[in-house]
Write an enzyme that holds these catalytic residues in place. Structure first.
Site, PDB file in Angstrom:
ATOM      1  CG  LEU A 108     -99.941 -16.823  16.980  1.00  0.00           C
ATOM      2  CD1 LEU A 108     -99.434 -17.917  17.771  1.00  0.00           C
ATOM      3  CD2 LEU A 108     -99.694 -16.525  15.615  1.00  0.00           C
ATOM      4  CG  HIS A 109    -101.306 -15.282  23.031  1.00  0.00           C
ATOM      5  ND1 HIS A 109    -102.010 -16.342  23.087  1.00  0.00           N
ATOM      6  CD2 HIS A 109    -100.447 -15.636  24.381  1.00  0.00           C
ATOM      7  CE1 HIS A 109    -101.862 -17.128  24.017  1.00  0.00           C
ATOM      8  NE2 HIS A 109    -101.309 -16.793  24.708  1.00  0.00           N
ATOM      9  CG  LEU A 110     -94.104 -13.002  21.156  1.00  0.00           C
ATOM     10  CD1 LEU A 110     -93.434 -14.314  21.332  1.00  0.00           C
ATOM     11  CD2 LEU A 110     -93.506 -12.368  20.035  1.00  0.00           C
TER      12      LEU A 110
END
Ligand SMILES: [Zn+2]
Length: 150
Positions: A108-110
């Site tokens: 998960l990454h923004l």
């Protein structure tokens, strides 16, 4: 071309980068308690960073409140970081969730991408080609210098 030819590394590139520590080789810029900041190796624009939970998570529904809070705090700091180090005038932030979203990293990454007024040019629009004016190591050094004061 380098990216196409080398294929995907085994394991998770975000977890592997974090395990390698904060340095220009891993591109990790900052490690917090629950979230970390790293440069995107294949940036949309100079300064493109990814904010990731320290734990290997795939979906935001798996995040604890502490992970969500630190991730959003890091995003909030990116605007100031980009303005102070690159004179950026804005930030695009976003998530690609699920196989159909176009995301290429399971962890998960923004995304946080610095923007400047008029930064889209004819090469990007007509040629579908992105030119970057700084090496990743140069960007890492510039951002890291500011982060050391956090
Ligand atoms: Zn991971």
């Amino acid at each position: 071309m380098q990216y196409v030819l080398r294929g995907r590394p085994p394991g998770c590139i975000a977890c592997e980068a974090l395990a390698g520590g904060v340095n220009a080789e891993t591109l990790v810029l900052h490690r917090g308690e629950h979230a970390f900041l790293m440069l995107n190796r294949y940036p949309y624009n100079v300064g493109h960073v990814m904010i990731c939970p320290v734990r290997h998570l795939v979906d935001p529904s798996e995040m604890t409140d502490a992970e969500m809070l630190e991730t959003m705090k890091l995003l909030a700091r990116c605007g100031d970081l980009f303005r102070r180090t690159m004179n950026a005038g804005g930030v695009n932030a976003g998530l690609n969730l699920g196989a159909a979203s176009g995301g290429s990293v399971d962890h998960l990454h923004l995304h946080a991408v610095p923007r400047w007024v008029g930064d889209t040019n004819f090469i990007s629009i007509i040629g579908g080609t992105k030119t970057l004016l700084e090496t990743l190591e140069g960007t890492w050094t510039r951002l890291r210098k500011e982060i050391e004061a956090w």
